[in-house]
Structures are given as structure tokens and as C-alpha cells.
Scaffold this motif. Structure first.
Motif, PDB file in Angstrom:
ATOM      1  N   THR A 142       0.853  -1.173   0.000  1.00 53.88           N
ATOM      2  CA  THR A 142       0.000   0.000   0.000  1.00 53.88           C
ATOM      3  C   THR A 142       0.898   1.235   0.000  1.00 53.88           C
ATOM      4  OG1 THR A 142      -0.154   0.341   2.398  1.00 53.88           O
ATOM      5  CG2 THR A 142      -1.658  -1.276   1.406  1.00 53.88           C
ATOM      6  N   ASP A 190     -10.151  -1.581  -5.020  1.00 56.35           N
ATOM      7  CA  ASP A 190      -9.384  -0.843  -4.012  1.00 56.35           C
ATOM      8  C   ASP A 190     -10.141  -0.731  -2.688  1.00 56.35           C
ATOM      9  OD1 ASP A 190      -7.741  -0.530  -6.173  1.00 56.35           O
ATOM     10  OD2 ASP A 190      -7.610   1.649  -6.053  1.00 56.35           O
ATOM     11  N   ASP A 191     -11.394  -0.326  -2.748  1.00 56.17           N
ATOM     12  CA  ASP A 191     -12.158  -0.121  -1.518  1.00 56.17           C
ATOM     13  C   ASP A 191     -12.323  -1.424  -0.751  1.00 56.17           C
ATOM     14  OD1 ASP A 191     -12.372   2.542  -2.134  1.00 56.17           O
ATOM     15  OD2 ASP A 191     -14.440   2.426  -2.865  1.00 56.17           O
ATOM     16  N   GLY A 194      -9.076  -2.302   0.908  1.00 56.22           N
ATOM     17  CA  GLY A 194      -8.917  -1.395   2.042  1.00 56.22           C
ATOM     18  C   GLY A 194      -9.768  -1.798   3.231  1.00 56.22           C
ATOM     19  N   LEU A 199      -7.514  -0.302   6.199  1.00 58.48           N
ATOM     20  CA  LEU A 199      -6.536   0.750   5.915  1.00 58.48           C
ATOM     21  C   LEU A 199      -7.048   2.109   6.402  1.00 58.48           C
ATOM     22  CD1 LEU A 199      -5.397  -0.113   2.268  1.00 58.48           C
ATOM     23  CD2 LEU A 199      -4.315  -0.751   4.442  1.00 58.48           C
ATOM     24  N   GLU A 203      -4.490   6.032   2.680  1.00 54.38           N
ATOM     25  CA  GLU A 203      -3.588   4.922   2.324  1.00 54.38           C
ATOM     26  C   GLU A 203      -4.284   4.043   1.297  1.00 54.38           C
ATOM     27  OE1 GLU A 203      -1.202   1.287   4.596  1.00 54.38           O
ATOM     28  OE2 GLU A 203      -1.780   3.099   5.697  1.00 54.38           O
ATOM     29  N   VAL A 204      -3.613   3.769   0.176  1.00 58.56           N
ATOM     30  CA  VAL A 204      -4.247   3.055  -0.933  1.00 58.56           C
ATOM     31  C   VAL A 204      -3.492   1.765  -1.251  1.00 58.56           C
ATOM     32  CG1 VAL A 204      -5.205   5.141  -1.949  1.00 58.56           C
ATOM     33  CG2 VAL A 204      -2.922   4.405  -2.623  1.00 58.56           C
TER      34      VAL A 204
END
Length: 214
Positions: A142, A190-191, A194, A199, A203-204
Motif C-alpha cells: 500500500t 481498491d475499496d 482497504g 486501511l 492509504e491506498v
């Protein structure tokens, strides 16, 4: 390498609160960098054998380990700002309970974030890819991009992505030298990733690297 079948977790790692000290990484071996470059391949199918703490330690160090007194690391970073964070999603690692851990380069430690095996949730976030669910562990890269963009502006995002390539190639080569397999996975939501890793804002996730014995 003959490795006995996995018999489940047993927590004997050195602990300090939620911090787990990893075995010291080695800095030399009889496996040449030239051989690692020649033999490196993407591996998507893994056996049901656990990784060892020594192997996990070496892979994390290869990705982001500190290599100097002034904090420089195994992979280059624009401005030495180090925007990358590493998470280890553990399913089968000897003497390490299943869960999600964040790697702390300072002190070469793991910080436990989430208890319990999260591999199938992570695989679901990665469009159901079997290699994520079947790996002994998954290394997740990340980034906190503002660490770099506050100095370099919008171009800093490109630098962060370049840095991820440097670090992931280190992992590829180290895995090859350890007779382990890995692959880079970039297809995920992504979500959803996360959420699995909990996360913090800003922060990705950038890369998943399933790890295991071919």
C-alpha cells in the motif's frame, strides 16, 4: 527442500505487546543474483505447505528492509520519503497466527492488525482469484502517497508507482532464491481491499503478491 506438512499455528514468535520480532534476515547466500534473474517466474499455483518465519522475514526485508544507519532501504525511494507500507495476510506461516500484520522496517517487526485468516476475503476483493486464496500468505503493498506528493506534487504519484515496482521485483528475486513462488496481482477492488486490511484514510492498495511453495 523437504518441509513437513502444516499442523496449524502456534504462537512462539518473540512478542512485545502487539509487536512480533522477526528472525534476523541474512545478507548473503550461495544463490546468485544472476541465477535469480534467470529463474524468476510468475507462480499462481501453490502447495498446502506453510512458510517459515525465516522465509517471511527474508521476503519482508527484501521488500523494504533497512540497510543503513541513516534508514535507507533495500529499494530506492524518491527523496528517501518511503511512502510504501507492507501488510502480510497470514494463512499458513509456522509459529505465526493467521491474521493481518503490518511490517515495521524499524526493528524488523510485524504489528498485528487483525486476527484470523483473511485470505478468502482478500481473494473476493481480488475478483475471486484462486492464487490469493490458496497462497500460504499474501504480501500487500500500500502507499501513503502524500509522503511523496507533498514534495514532488502530482508527479510524486508516478514516483510511488515506480517505487512499488522496485520493491516487488526484490520480492520476486528473493522468493526465487528461497525456492518459493509468487505473482503480482493488480486486479482488485481498491475499496474492498482497504476494508479487508482496515486501511486508514489516505492509504491506498497497489499490489498483492501471493506467496507459497510452487
Amino acid at each position: 527442500m523437504n518441509v513437513p506438512a502444516y499442523a496449524g499455528p502456534s504462537s512462539v514468535t518473540t512478542r512485545s505487546g502487539d509487536a512480533l520480532s522477526l528472525p534476523a534476515p541474512r545478507q548473503d547466500s550461495e544463490f546468485s543474483i544472476e541465477r535469480a534473474l534467470h529463474e524468476r517466474r510468475s507462480v499462481r499455483e501453490f502447495g498446502k505447505t506453510a512458510l517459515t518465519q525465516d522465509e517471511v522475514s527474508q521476503l519482508l526485508w527484501a521488500a523494504q528492509g533497512i540497510t543503513s544507519r541513516d534508514g535507507l532501504r533495500t529499494a530506492p525511494s524518491a527523496g528517501a520519503l518511503y511512502p510504501l507500507e507492507l501488510y502480510l495476510v497470514v494463512g499458513m506461516v509456522r509459529d505465526l497466527d493467521p491474521g493481518v500484520y503490518r511490517y515495521a522496517p524499524a526493528g524488523h517487526k510485524l504489528m498485528k492488525i487483525i486476527a484470523g485468516d483473511q485470505r478468502h476475503k482478500l481473494a473476493s476483493a481480488a475478483h475471486g482469484q484462486d492464487c490469493v486464496a490458496d497462497a500460504a500468505a499474501v504480501l500487500v503493498f500500500t502507499a501513503v502517497e502524500r509522503r511523496t506528493t507533498r514534495k514532488y506534487g502530482s508527479r510524486g504519484v508516478r514516483y510511488v508507482h515506480i517505487e512499488t515496482g522496485h520493491a516487488s521485483q526484490n520480492v520476486f528475486l528473493q522468493a526465487t532464491a528461497l525456492d518459493l513462488g509468487t505473482v503480482v496481482v493488480g486486479a482488485f477492488e481498491d475499496d474492498a481491499v482497504g476494508k479487508v486490511l482496515q486501511l486508514p484514510e489516505g492509504e491506498v492498495p497497489l499490489y498483492l503478491m501471493p506467496l507459497g511453495r510452487p
